[in-house]
Motif scaffolding. Structure first.
Motif, PDB file in Angstrom:
ATOM      1  N   GLU A   1     -65.090 -27.184  56.251  1.00 39.95           N
ATOM      2  CA  GLU A   1     -62.625 -27.593  56.686  1.00 39.95           C
ATOM      3  C   GLU A   1     -63.307 -29.180  57.498  1.00 39.95           C
ATOM      4  N   GLY A   2     -62.735 -29.820  58.156  1.00 38.76           N
ATOM      5  CA  GLY A   2     -62.496 -30.946  58.590  1.00 38.76           C
ATOM      6  C   GLY A   2     -61.910 -32.023  57.757  1.00 38.76           C
ATOM      7  N   LEU A   3     -62.521 -33.605  57.893  1.00 36.78           N
ATOM      8  CA  LEU A   3     -62.181 -34.368  56.935  1.00 36.78           C
ATOM      9  C   LEU A   3     -62.584 -35.416  55.854  1.00 36.78           C
ATOM     10  N   VAL A   4     -62.238 -36.117  55.236  1.00 37.03           N
ATOM     11  CA  VAL A   4     -63.183 -37.299  54.468  1.00 37.03           C
ATOM     12  C   VAL A   4     -61.523 -38.197  54.740  1.00 37.03           C
TER      13      VAL A   4
ATOM     14  N   GLU B   1     -65.697 -26.256  61.622  1.00 38.40           N
ATOM     15  CA  GLU B   1     -65.553 -25.123  60.758  1.00 38.40           C
ATOM     16  C   GLU B   1     -64.168 -24.675  60.246  1.00 38.40           C
ATOM     17  N   THR B   2     -63.162 -24.817  61.038  1.00 39.46           N
ATOM     18  CA  THR B   2     -61.484 -24.888  60.320  1.00 39.46           C
ATOM     19  C   THR B   2     -60.418 -25.578  60.581  1.00 39.46           C
ATOM     20  N   ASP B   3     -59.631 -25.163  59.951  1.00 40.63           N
ATOM     21  CA  ASP B   3     -59.375 -26.292  59.099  1.00 40.63           C
ATOM     22  C   ASP B   3     -58.549 -27.254  61.013  1.00 40.63           C
ATOM     23  N   PHE B   4     -58.065 -26.416  61.649  1.00 41.10           N
ATOM     24  CA  PHE B   4     -56.887 -27.230  62.617  1.00 41.10           C
ATOM     25  C   PHE B   4     -57.658 -27.924  63.367  1.00 41.10           C
ATOM     26  N   VAL B   5     -58.741 -28.263  62.528  1.00 40.13           N
ATOM     27  CA  VAL B   5     -59.806 -29.492  63.984  1.00 40.13           C
ATOM     28  C   VAL B   5     -59.341 -30.715  63.066  1.00 40.13           C
ATOM     29  N   ALA B   6     -59.074 -30.569  62.156  1.00 35.70           N
ATOM     30  CA  ALA B   6     -58.814 -31.851  61.068  1.00 35.70           C
ATOM     31  C   ALA B   6     -56.948 -32.273  61.868  1.00 35.70           C
ATOM     32  N   ARG B   7     -56.331 -31.393  62.542  1.00 35.68           N
ATOM     33  CA  ARG B   7     -55.339 -32.432  63.471  1.00 35.68           C
ATOM     34  C   ARG B   7     -55.727 -32.644  65.047  1.00 35.68           C
ATOM     35  N   ASN B   8     -57.338 -32.075  65.185  1.00 34.75           N
ATOM     36  CA  ASN B   8     -56.973 -33.072  66.500  1.00 34.75           C
ATOM     37  C   ASN B   8     -57.143 -34.212  66.552  1.00 34.75           C
TER      38      ASN B   8
ATOM     39  N   PHE C   1     -64.599 -37.547  46.877  1.00 35.36           N
ATOM     40  CA  PHE C   1     -64.917 -36.982  47.974  1.00 35.36           C
ATOM     41  C   PHE C   1     -64.332 -36.232  47.970  1.00 35.36           C
ATOM     42  N   LYS C   2     -64.318 -34.708  47.242  1.00 37.52           N
ATOM     43  CA  LYS C   2     -63.421 -33.781  47.749  1.00 37.52           C
ATOM     44  C   LYS C   2     -64.255 -32.531  49.245  1.00 37.52           C
ATOM     45  N   LEU C   3     -63.654 -32.070  50.077  1.00 38.00           N
ATOM     46  CA  LEU C   3     -63.034 -31.656  51.228  1.00 38.00           C
ATOM     47  C   LEU C   3     -64.708 -29.805  51.484  1.00 38.00           C
TER      48      LEU C   3
END
Length: 310
Positions: free
Chosen positions: A60-63, A80-87, A287-289
């Motif tokens: 997970e994460g971001l491009v 590790e999780t998609d929650f971090v992408a919104r941090n 790039f695809k995550l």
């Protein structure tokens, strides 16, 4: 002596190809346990749709993507999780790293050792600091930058969760002395096409020769197994390769942004006529995550029970 085939190897081949358990075991047996040869064997027999891993991706994460006129950069940073992408702290880190990638060379390790602004730390050290704050493992996985002498480098983020940040990102580099606004529009549209069409290379010449040879070999075996005469096989191979190029090479693909059925190469040629000067597609980056990373699918109930000490 017969090669011993492990259950884990059969499982891996099944996940990669979607073929049945017994077919996977036979493929590995026939190819003495060679995983790649077994994938090709299954494809030849028509038992695997494609040599792509079917398992869920781990990352997970971001491009992140950023452009400044004639230069652009794209980066993937995993968590590790998609929650971090919104941090917000994580998003700020990805944006800063993308900007630093604008001037970096292609060496990932050297890039990680680059100074991170206003911290006294490197990019890698700042990520370690972020890991301690957020509490998840993270990794700077890859980056790429593109540059033209004159023209534009444009970016596109599909379903962006913040400006320049999302799960799929594309850079397109157009070399031209034409009007910047028109080049920007063209570049953005080609980037949107690439996000949907998933090309492997910009031009046929950019494809890895081993990829072409692999496809050629599979097509030849399929033709022979279908009973075709040798004198017809080469023509069949060339026809199948043309189809492969139309699916895999950006300029050979049918343009998805309108319904004119033009190839991307024709779209660029038509745009050049309208702009009044040549337009050269110098390159792209897509790039695809998490692309290509296996994800272990956990038994959620068992995981909860383990955490509760049951």
């Amino acid at each position: 002596m017969m090669t011993e085939i492990s259950a884990s190897a059969v499982k891996e081949l099944r996940e990669r190809t979607g073929a049945g358990m017994m077919d996977c075991k036979k493929a590995l047996t026939e190819n003495k346990g060679d995983m790649e040869a077994a994938v090709d064997w299954l494809r030849t027999k028509g038992l695997a749709a494609a040599a792509k891993k079917a398992g869920r991706t781990a990352a997970e994460g971001l491009v992140g993507a950023v452009t400044t006129g004639t230069v652009g950069a794209i980066i993937e940073i995993n968590a590790e999780t998609d929650f971090v992408a919104r941090n917000e702290k994580f998003q700020e880190y990805v944006k800063t790293a993308a900007n630093l990638a604008l001037k970096a060379n292609s060496d990932l390790d050297a890039f990680k050792n680059t100074s991170y602004p206003d911290t006294g730390r490197s990019i890698a050290e700042e990520l370690t600091n972020l890991i301690s704050v957020i509490g998840e493992n993270m990794e700077v996985r890859r980056f790429k930058n593109l540059q033209v002498e004159q023209g534009v480098v444009t970016s596109y983020i599909h379903s962006a969760i913040a400006p320049g940040l999302g799960r799929i990102g594309v850079l397109v580099a157009l070399e031209s002395s034409g009007e910047k606004a028109k080049l920007e529009t063209l570049g953005k549209q080609i980037a949107m096409h690439a996000a949907a069409a998933n090309p492997q290379a910009c031009n046929i010449a950019d494809l890895d020769p081993s990829v072409i040879e692999r496809e050629r070999k599979i097509f030849a075996e399929q033709a022979r197994e279908s009973g075709k005469k040798e004198e017809f096989i080469e023509k069949m191979i060339e026809g199948r390769l043309r189809k492969f190029y139309e699916e895999s090479v950006l300029v050979e693909q049918v343009y998805l942004i309108d319904d004119t059925k033009r190839k991307v190469s024709q779209v660029i040629a038509d745009a050049a006529k309208e702009i009044g000067v040549p337009v050269d597609l110098k390159g792209f980056a897509l790039f695809k995550l998490g692309e290509g990373i296996e994800k272990e699918v956990a038994d959620f109930a068992a995981e909860v029970a383990q955490q509760l000490g049951k």
